[in-house]
Design a protein around this motif. Sequence first.
Motif, PDB file in Angstrom:
ATOM      1  N   UNK A  32     -20.723 -58.931  -9.367  1.00 37.92           N
ATOM      2  CA  UNK A  32     -21.816 -58.894  -8.385  1.00 37.92           C
ATOM      3  C   UNK A  32     -23.088 -58.323  -9.007  1.00 37.92           C
ATOM      4  N   UNK A  33     -22.908 -57.260  -9.774  1.00 36.03           N
ATOM      5  CA  UNK A  33     -24.080 -56.620 -10.382  1.00 36.03           C
ATOM      6  C   UNK A  33     -24.803 -57.562 -11.344  1.00 36.03           C
ATOM      7  N   UNK A  34     -24.060 -58.529 -11.887  1.00 35.40           N
ATOM      8  CA  UNK A  34     -24.650 -59.510 -12.800  1.00 35.40           C
ATOM      9  C   UNK A  34     -25.215 -60.736 -12.078  1.00 35.40           C
ATOM     10  N   UNK A  35     -24.883 -60.900 -10.817  1.00 34.89           N
ATOM     11  CA  UNK A  35     -25.219 -62.178 -10.178  1.00 34.89           C
ATOM     12  C   UNK A  35     -25.975 -62.057  -8.851  1.00 34.89           C
ATOM     13  N   UNK A  36     -26.028 -60.874  -8.279  1.00 34.48           N
ATOM     14  CA  UNK A  36     -26.796 -60.716  -7.041  1.00 34.48           C
ATOM     15  C   UNK A  36     -28.192 -60.198  -7.395  1.00 34.48           C
TER      16      UNK A  36
ATOM     17  N   UNK B 153     -26.881 -49.763 -15.474  1.00 30.79           N
ATOM     18  CA  UNK B 153     -25.827 -50.444 -14.700  1.00 30.79           C
ATOM     19  C   UNK B 153     -24.667 -49.495 -14.397  1.00 30.79           C
ATOM     20  N   UNK B 156     -25.626 -47.675 -11.378  1.00 31.06           N
ATOM     21  CA  UNK B 156     -25.590 -48.556 -10.204  1.00 31.06           C
ATOM     22  C   UNK B 156     -24.154 -48.788  -9.736  1.00 31.06           C
ATOM     23  N   UNK B 160     -22.409 -48.042  -6.190  1.00 33.55           N
ATOM     24  CA  UNK B 160     -21.754 -49.078  -5.387  1.00 33.55           C
ATOM     25  C   UNK B 160     -20.320 -48.676  -5.045  1.00 33.55           C
ATOM     26  N   UNK B 171     -18.383 -64.539  -2.891  1.00 37.18           N
ATOM     27  CA  UNK B 171     -19.611 -65.313  -3.020  1.00 37.18           C
ATOM     28  C   UNK B 171     -19.349 -66.800  -2.950  1.00 37.18           C
TER      29      UNK B 171
END
Lengths: 162, 173
Positions: A32-36, B153, B156, B160, B171
């Motif tokens: 998700x962190x790479x794609x959102x 990251x 982050x 999360x 998704x």
Amino acid sequence: MFYPENFHVTAPGDLEIVISRDFDAPRQLVFDAFTKPELVRRWLLGPDGWTMPVCEIDLKTGGAYRYVWRREATGEQMGMGGVFREVAAPERLIATEKFDQSWYPGEAVNTTGFAERGSITGVTIAVLYESKEARDTARRSGMEHGMAAGFDRLEALLAGRP
Amino acid sequence: MAAEPGEARAPAATAARNLRLQTGFMSESYHAAVDVYAPRGVKYQMVMQPIGYTSPATATLDAIFAALADPTRRAIIARLARGGASVGELAAPFSMSQPAISKHLKVLERAGLIWRDRDAQRRPSRLRAKPLAEASAWLEEYRRFWEASFHRLDGLLEELKTEEKPRPSRRKQ
């Protein structure tokens, strides 16, 4: 605190650059962190001082993505984008990529793999240039795009000068 | 560039020594070639090129990486980082014949990584700092971009995870 030991950047072949890194998070979260877009723009920024005013990702095979970075101090902007060739969530992404300043011919292909190892997710990013010519052109113009100053400093350092 | 032959000679030795002092940030599995020459803590002042198409200064990087792909040649580079050495001196610790070592030296010389001091009697091989620095800087810039990004990251992802929301929605494909 988790301090990843294995962060690697290698040039294993004539046409390829491979970057790998482990993350202490479940694979879906890393994917998700790479794609959102709302997540990507928070971290894919390189050194401090850059923001990402444009981050659009149409995450599907054939979908396009576009990133624009901005250096806040100078207003300098840099954009790149491409098209997804494969989206296999949450294991693998394959996408073309090309910078706006197309100082090299053709595109590069970026394959990003997400491997689950217990609670760790190993990410491997392989950037494959389309041709040796593309890569060599990128290399030559890389010099013109501002590495000269860095080399001067480095050379001074290597030569033991202050 | 001080380490080129035909220019100042003494700085070449200094450069080689400094190269050695600056190595050593990588882990075991890090590309062994980098392990020989990657500078540590060097602050580059370059235009940032996300994802890394900046690169290399010369078209000889192919030759450089090919030359460094061989473990014996990497060991020779590591040895030369401690100072110039003759073929005989290089052959001894590797338990290889001098002709075999000479072959490796030719590859390294063609890649521009070393030069042979033809003035000195033993014709010692010496490192050339510049191609090593260029190859290193090229990888180093990729490393720098991604290291800074990945560090962010990490933060982050922690955030999360602690949000403890239900699993993020699946998704769409």
